[in-house]
Every structure is written in C-alpha cells, then in structure tokens.
Design a protein around this motif. Sequence first.
Motif, mmCIF file in Angstrom:
data_model
loop_
_atom_site.group_PDB
_atom_site.id
_atom_site.type_symbol
_atom_site.label_atom_id
_atom_site.label_comp_id
_atom_site.label_asym_id
_atom_site.label_seq_id
_atom_site.Cartn_x
_atom_site.Cartn_y
_atom_site.Cartn_z
ATOM 1 N N GLN A 38 0.801 -1.003 -0.065
ATOM 2 C CA GLN A 38 -0.009 -0.055 -0.023
ATOM 3 C C GLN A 38 0.775 1.324 0.091
ATOM 4 O O GLN A 38 0.632 2.210 -1.024
ATOM 5 C CB GLN A 38 -0.730 0.033 1.222
ATOM 6 C CG GLN A 38 -2.095 1.094 1.268
ATOM 7 C CD GLN A 38 -2.795 1.008 2.395
ATOM 8 O OE1 GLN A 38 -2.242 0.874 3.616
ATOM 9 N NE2 GLN A 38 -4.006 1.084 2.537
ATOM 10 N N LEU A 41 2.433 1.821 -3.753
ATOM 11 C CA LEU A 41 1.622 2.137 -4.379
ATOM 12 C C LEU A 41 1.239 3.704 -4.268
ATOM 13 O O LEU A 41 1.335 4.404 -5.139
ATOM 14 C CB LEU A 41 0.181 1.462 -4.374
ATOM 15 C CG LEU A 41 0.148 0.188 -4.880
ATOM 16 C CD1 LEU A 41 -0.989 -0.744 -4.720
ATOM 17 C CD2 LEU A 41 0.517 0.151 -6.385
ATOM 18 N N SER A 48 -4.379 2.680 -4.061
ATOM 19 C CA SER A 48 -4.199 1.714 -3.204
ATOM 20 C C SER A 48 -5.624 1.253 -2.142
ATOM 21 O O SER A 48 -5.392 0.564 -1.487
ATOM 22 C CB SER A 48 -3.114 1.898 -2.279
ATOM 23 O OG SER A 48 -3.114 2.740 -1.396
#
Length: 78
Positions: A38, A41, A48
């Motif tokens: 996450q 990203l 995300s």
Amino acid sequence: MISDPQPAPPTVPTLERQKAIEFIAYAEQYVLLIQWEQRELRRLNRDSSDLLPVIQGWEFMSVALRESYGLEEIEDSR
C-alpha cells in the motif's frame, strides 16, 4: 413477517496451540506485506484503496484466531 431461524454458532475446530500461533503470525505478517505494498503504491501515486479491506480482513483474522483459541496473551509478531 416470517424470519429465518438463527443459525447455530460454529464450533471452533480442534487445533494444536502451536499451529494456532503460527496461523496468527502468518496473518500478522501478511498485514505487514500488504501495508508495505500500500505504501509503495502511494509512493508511486497509484490507487491503493482496494488494499484497505484486505488489510482489515487479515487483521480481523488475527484477532478472531486469538479470541477463538484463547491466545490473547501472545505478543503481536508485527
């Protein structure tokens, strides 16, 4: 209005203490992996948002296993 009868609560499967601890550790490590993904990203300015429910699901699994097997006292491995 007729409602469906409430289902019986599930029975906790028999599982050796060490195996339950290993499953908890696995769930917690998976949370760390997806949180890392996450962050990566976000760093790349990519969406995300679809990872949040996955993280929450693995966190829930860890808590559910701890409570189901009476392992609240073991330390979070994260």
